[in-house]
Design an enzyme around this catalytic site. Structure first.
Site, PDB file in Angstrom:
ATOM      1  N   MET A  59      37.676  46.240  58.423  1.00 37.94           N
ATOM      2  CA  MET A  59      38.913  46.684  57.742  1.00 37.94           C
ATOM      3  C   MET A  59      38.580  47.913  56.905  1.00 37.94           C
ATOM      4  O   MET A  59      37.418  48.138  56.568  1.00 37.94           O
ATOM      5  CB  MET A  59      39.417  45.626  56.743  1.00 37.94           C
ATOM      6  CG  MET A  59      39.668  44.266  57.309  1.00 37.94           C
ATOM      7  SD  MET A  59      41.367  44.136  57.901  1.00 37.94           S
ATOM      8  CE  MET A  59      41.240  42.609  58.833  1.00 37.94           C
ATOM      9  N   GLY A 100      36.256  44.324  55.514  1.00 34.93           N
ATOM     10  CA  GLY A 100      36.490  43.388  56.613  1.00 34.93           C
ATOM     11  C   GLY A 100      35.365  42.361  56.578  1.00 34.93           C
ATOM     12  O   GLY A 100      34.194  42.727  56.431  1.00 34.93           O
ATOM     13  N   THR A 110      31.085  26.780  49.716  1.00 36.47           N
ATOM     14  CA  THR A 110      30.938  27.746  48.627  1.00 36.47           C
ATOM     15  C   THR A 110      31.892  27.356  47.497  1.00 36.47           C
ATOM     16  O   THR A 110      33.054  27.002  47.741  1.00 36.47           O
ATOM     17  CB  THR A 110      31.212  29.191  49.109  1.00 36.47           C
ATOM     18  OG1 THR A 110      32.517  29.238  49.707  1.00 36.47           O
ATOM     19  CG2 THR A 110      30.190  29.634  50.137  1.00 36.47           C
ATOM     20  N   ASP A 143      31.161  37.312  51.456  1.00 36.33           N
ATOM     21  CA  ASP A 143      30.548  37.936  52.642  1.00 36.33           C
ATOM     22  C   ASP A 143      29.091  38.312  52.360  1.00 36.33           C
ATOM     23  O   ASP A 143      28.239  38.217  53.252  1.00 36.33           O
ATOM     24  CB  ASP A 143      31.338  39.184  53.050  1.00 36.33           C
ATOM     25  CG  ASP A 143      32.781  38.857  53.386  1.00 36.33           C
ATOM     26  OD1 ASP A 143      33.026  37.743  53.903  1.00 36.33           O
ATOM     27  OD2 ASP A 143      33.664  39.687  53.111  1.00 36.33           O
TER      28      ASP A 143
HETATM   29  O1  RIB Z   1      36.028  39.137  51.982  1.00 34.60           O
HETATM   30  C1  RIB Z   1      36.440  40.398  51.516  1.00 34.60           C
HETATM   31  C2  RIB Z   1      37.101  41.151  52.622  1.00 34.60           C
HETATM   32  O2  RIB Z   1      38.287  40.479  52.964  1.00 34.60           O
HETATM   33  C3  RIB Z   1      37.514  42.546  52.258  1.00 34.60           C
HETATM   34  O3  RIB Z   1      36.533  43.498  52.564  1.00 34.60           O
HETATM   35  C4  RIB Z   1      38.804  42.732  53.040  1.00 34.60           C
HETATM   36  O4  RIB Z   1      38.699  43.731  53.995  1.00 34.60           O
HETATM   37  C5  RIB Z   1      39.113  41.379  53.652  1.00 34.60           C
HETATM   38  O5  RIB Z   1      38.746  41.321  54.966  1.00 34.60           O
END
Ligand code: RIB
Length: 317
Positions: free
Chosen positions: A17, A45, A227, A259
């Site tokens: 994203m 993303g 988590t 992430d």
């Molecule tokens: O987990 C964070 C991400 O969620 C962001 O980078 C955004 O793009 C969404 O995908």
């Protein structure tokens, strides 16, 4: 410190994203126009973030994703390449926009995110089959839910045929996913609400979280890693529950911290094969990321991570 025995090969079948991040003092009310102090644009993303975290730490990473034919697409591909990520299976969809994510970050560091899938919606099972040679050589395949569910289900099935371990981060949560789709999954990494949705059980207490995770394990999922935000994480197997303590930092921007946790876990696990140790390292890596603004740009390199760990109190390092 990192017990790195080998360089892991990680493949991500997932999203990318463009993050449009507005730093706000509060959300505007309906009909209200409100000035916000700051704005940043960056690559994000969930799939791409996890890939970049693992690559920054030194894993060999391949990405299977789709970008749009707009001004963002080439930049996203160049961003992957800048981190040494293999883009052989990153395709451009003519006439589609790239995925974008308008994000609002409050002064507390908490975030709210909207996603528009764009070209990510065109990542199909056939694309997974086209990437078979790369995927079957991976030590781990990572997935999230910002691409079509049929693609995730197909990847889980094919990975089981190839004997490649898999990690699914079931985010953003959807009631359309069911456990039957995930029977051969090696690691499921949900938060509490994603766990509740997938198991159909409450997750309001420690015992409820354990019971919900165990119900998924009883249906074929290997290991569940829940988590818990500022409370750390919990590693749950058929016969053991291991708390992963949080690393306390003052948050600046929590966007992409989950992430950072998953991508770095994949890196450390592929390198060492030690799940608990990899999770402790991942908790530190995610904590370091919330001290900086942005998603991928808040992720540390291997060297920066080593210095961060050296600066932690002995109990956290
Ligand atoms: O987990 C964070 C991400 O969620 C962001 O980078 C955004 O793009 C969404 O995908």
């Amino acid at each position: 410190m990192e017990d790195q025995k080998r360089i892991g090969r990680i493949a991500v079948v997932g999203s990318n994203m463009v993050d449009l991040i507005t730093y706000i003092t509060r959300m505007p009310a309906p009909g209200e126009t409100l000035e916000a102090p700051d704005f940043e644009i960056g690559c994000g993303g969930k799939g791409a973030n996890q890939a970049v975290a693992a690559a920054k730490l030194g894993s060999q990473v391949s990405m299977v994703t789709k970008v749009g034919s707009d001004l963002f697409g080439d930049n996203t591909i160049a961003n992957f390449q800048q981190f040494g990520i293999d883009t052989t299976h990153v395709a451009k969809v003519e006439g589609k926009s790239s995925g974008v994510a308008p994000i609002f970050v409050e002064e507390s560091g908490e975030n709210s995110i909207l996603i528009v899938k764009g070209a990510n919606a065109d990542l199909l099972p056939a694309d997974v089959d086209a990437a078979e040679e790369t995927l079957r050589q991976a030590d781990l395949i990572l997935m999230q839910l910002e691409v079509p569910l049929e693609t995730v289900r197909h990847t889980v099935r094919r990975a089981a045929e190839w004997g490649v371990p898999t990690i699914l981060n079931p985010a953003p949560a959807t009631p359309e996913l069911n456990v039957g789709d995930l029977r051969s999954l090696s690691f499921l990494v949900p938060n509490e609400s994603e766990l509740a949705l997938l198991s159909g059980m409450p997750t309001d207490s420690e015992d409820e979280i354990n019971a919900a995770a165990r119900s998924l394990i009883a249906q074929g999922i290997g290991t569940v890693i829940v988590t818990l935000g500022g409370r750390g994480a919990r590693l749950i197997t058929a016969d053991q529950v291991t708390p992963i303590e949080p690393v306390r930092v003052t948050p600046v921007d929590t966007t992409g911290a989950g992430d950072a946790f998953i991508g770095s876990f994949a890196h450390f696990f592929a390198a060492s094969g030690n799940t608990e140790e990899a999770l402790k390292q991942a908790a530190r890596y995610a904590a370091q990321s919330v001290g900086k603004r942005g998603t991928q740009k808040s992720y540390a390199s291997a060297e920066e991570f080593v210095s961060f760990c050296e600066g932690l109190a002995p109990s956290a390092s």
